[in-house]
Design an enzyme around this catalytic site. Sequence first.
Site, PDB file in Angstrom:
ATOM      1  CB  THR A 184      -0.907   0.076   1.237  1.00 47.88           C
ATOM      2  OG1 THR A 184      -0.064   0.034   2.376  1.00 47.88           O
ATOM      3  CG2 THR A 184      -1.891  -1.053   1.277  1.00 47.88           C
ATOM      4  CD  GLU A 329      -5.044  -1.577   2.369  1.00 46.58           C
ATOM      5  OE1 GLU A 329      -5.407  -1.082   1.290  1.00 46.58           O
ATOM      6  OE2 GLU A 329      -4.387  -0.931   3.218  1.00 46.58           O
ATOM      7  CE  LYS A 438     -11.834  14.179  14.241  1.00 48.24           C
ATOM      8  NZ  LYS A 438     -10.903  13.162  14.602  1.00 48.24           N
ATOM      9  CD1 TRP A 443     -15.268  15.517  13.243  1.00 46.88           C
ATOM     10  CD2 TRP A 443     -15.634  13.664  12.039  1.00 46.88           C
ATOM     11  NE1 TRP A 443     -14.841  14.453  13.993  1.00 46.88           N
ATOM     12  CE2 TRP A 443     -15.054  13.300  13.275  1.00 46.88           C
ATOM     13  CE3 TRP A 443     -15.934  12.653  11.120  1.00 46.88           C
ATOM     14  CZ2 TRP A 443     -14.786  11.975  13.617  1.00 46.88           C
ATOM     15  CZ3 TRP A 443     -15.667  11.339  11.454  1.00 46.88           C
ATOM     16  CH2 TRP A 443     -15.098  11.004  12.699  1.00 46.88           C
TER      17      TRP A 443
HETATM   18  P1  AMP Z   1      -4.993   2.766  -2.837  1.00 49.11           P
HETATM   19  O1  AMP Z   1      -4.901   1.534  -2.014  1.00 49.11           O
HETATM   20  O2  AMP Z   1      -3.672   3.345  -3.215  1.00 49.11           O
HETATM   21  O3  AMP Z   1      -5.875   2.570  -4.029  1.00 49.11           O
HETATM   22  O4  AMP Z   1      -5.694   3.877  -1.947  1.00 49.11           O
HETATM   23  C1  AMP Z   1      -6.959   3.667  -1.377  1.00 49.11           C
HETATM   24  C2  AMP Z   1      -7.512   4.957  -0.855  1.00 49.11           C
HETATM   25  O5  AMP Z   1      -7.727   5.878  -1.925  1.00 49.11           O
HETATM   26  C3  AMP Z   1      -8.860   4.831  -0.194  1.00 49.11           C
HETATM   27  O6  AMP Z   1      -8.762   4.386   1.136  1.00 49.11           O
HETATM   28  C4  AMP Z   1      -9.402   6.251  -0.326  1.00 49.11           C
HETATM   29  O7  AMP Z   1      -8.908   7.079   0.697  1.00 49.11           O
HETATM   30  C5  AMP Z   1      -8.842   6.703  -1.642  1.00 49.11           C
HETATM   31  N1  AMP Z   1      -9.847   6.551  -2.700  1.00 49.11           N
HETATM   32  C6  AMP Z   1      -9.950   5.564  -3.602  1.00 49.11           C
HETATM   33  N2  AMP Z   1     -10.980   5.791  -4.438  1.00 49.11           N
HETATM   34  C7  AMP Z   1     -11.560   6.941  -4.052  1.00 49.11           C
HETATM   35  C8  AMP Z   1     -12.681   7.713  -4.504  1.00 49.11           C
HETATM   36  N3  AMP Z   1     -13.405   7.360  -5.552  1.00 49.11           N
HETATM   37  N4  AMP Z   1     -12.968   8.851  -3.843  1.00 49.11           N
HETATM   38  C9  AMP Z   1     -12.239   9.243  -2.778  1.00 49.11           C
HETATM   39  N5  AMP Z   1     -11.181   8.575  -2.311  1.00 49.11           N
HETATM   40  C10 AMP Z   1     -10.838   7.436  -2.933  1.00 49.11           C
END
Ligand code: AMP
Length: 546
Positions: A184, A329, A438, A443
């Site tokens: 990640t 994940e 916050k 929020w």
């Molecule tokens: P990754 O594992 O690099 O794909 O990152 C995952 C994270 O990207 C998620 O936990 C979100 O915080 C963010 N994320 C993924 N898709 C979206 C979306 N459509 N809108 C907002 N945040 C997103």
Amino acid sequence: MQGLMQEWPLLCSKIIDYAARQHPRREIVSRSIEGPIVRTTYAEARSRALKVAQRLERDGYRRGDRIGTLAWNTARHLEAWYGIMGMGGVYHTLNPRLFPDQIAWIMNHAEDKCLFVDLTFVPLVEKIAPKVPSLNKVIILTDAAHMPDTKLPAVPYEEWLAEADGDYEWVDLDEHEAAGMCYTSGTTGDPKGVVYSHRSNVLHALIAVQPDAMGLSSRDTILPVVPMFHANAWGLAQSAPMVGAKMVMPGAKMDGASIYELLDTEKATCSGAVPTVWLMLLQYLEETGKKLPYLKKVVIGGSACPRAMTRKFRDDYDVDVIHAWGMTEMSPLGTLGTMKPEYASLTGEDQLDIKVKQGYPPFGVEMKVTDDEDLERPWDGKTFGRLKVRGPAVSRAYYGGAGKEQFDEAGWFDTGDVAHIDQYGYMQITDRAKDVIKSGGEWISTIDLENLAVGHPDVAEAAVIGVRHARWDERPLLVVVRKAGRNPSKAEILGFMEGKIAKWWMPDDVVFVDDIPHTATGKIQKTTLRDRFKDYQLPTEEAGAA
Ligand code: AMP
């Protein structure tokens, strides 16, 4: 009493076997790293994957070995994945946008033994390889004629592959064995290893192709812009062959003109990418006046898809945007914004009100939002909470046991995202838990404010961070990159936002910058941005404290 149906292990080799049998001549078209467009088929990809597996075994690699890939989306990369998985190895995708030391750290953590690498990244691997003692072979995804001069223990892929005859049978694995790994891109702390199993990859592909998820079929031509090194390519490397869809692989070029060329010449019906890629394509279309006659839908995720982008695709190009949310994940799909009957008849701005949400989970993903005491919050479309998920393609642990606190005994994984869910099950991300502002005990969603700000015609990109405030703890600061040649004032931007959000959500100030920092997967790097503005004094601070 037991059921009397067959055991049929869910192995990834079955996907490529199926594609080769049922859709043998369906094409995989790649923009090669060497330059030309190269065409192959599922039948050919399978027979080359068999050779990859056979050849890896001959080199001494065994079941469970981690084999790195540092490569763009091409048919070769796809064959390598299936070959690695087919001999029981574990493909480990590496993100070339990370710093060399981070890549070395990740490779050492995973103990990668062998690496498939594109020509583009050979200089990068030369820096990394001396720091990764487990690495003993580098296979460069090219032929002898294009081999670079390098001191790496490297061989050209084509010649290496040609030494195998493909007379090979996939290793008979347990479906729970590891198939792939992806670390990640956490913005803080060490990266954490996600380990996909054969079973989770197959189930995830079945989940992804459902009509109300990505809705893929053999009649589709799919252009996965989302790299295979980013969150498992959103599962497209498995879901496209599973339905026998034609694939168009963009290689190293993701600029507007290059993506447009492939969309147009290959008549792609569907594509997936992060918002920044679409921004480049839309800009290119605007400059050239070109249209998208074949493209029917685009899946947009990775970060929030701005309302203005969905509107433009819909109104100017007749392309349906499916907003999706997921995480490495989660293999990675979590939710998709297809329309339930309750929303299907909406049009205009009412439709966009739903399309800005990240959608609802398909069968195979469970979801809830909870408060700090882990009590479930109502599905009313406004009460925020921590978003938790579970399902057969969701991680139950990180490699090596890191991040234990994110998993609970009932199997829920805490995503670290903050969201609300509406009465029909549609989820909307309002923030990362660590980014939410916050203010006075309430929020404020930074994503909502960013989406609103980028709707201003002169704004190229916007980010919102919380800055310290004596009375309210934190207040929002809006950071804006202006479009080239445009010069909006603070007052104009704030005026544009006014009335569209609660008054107390309005940013206390706007600052203009030349660039906003991004992570290796294209997300706004809020930690760096907060660092940049840590000594920033809000103009409203005194008034607020008074
Ligand atoms: P990754 O594992 O690099 O794909 O990152 C995952 C994270 O990207 C998620 O936990 C979100 O915080 C963010 N994320 C993924 N898709 C979206 C979306 N459509 N809108 C907002 N945040 C997103």
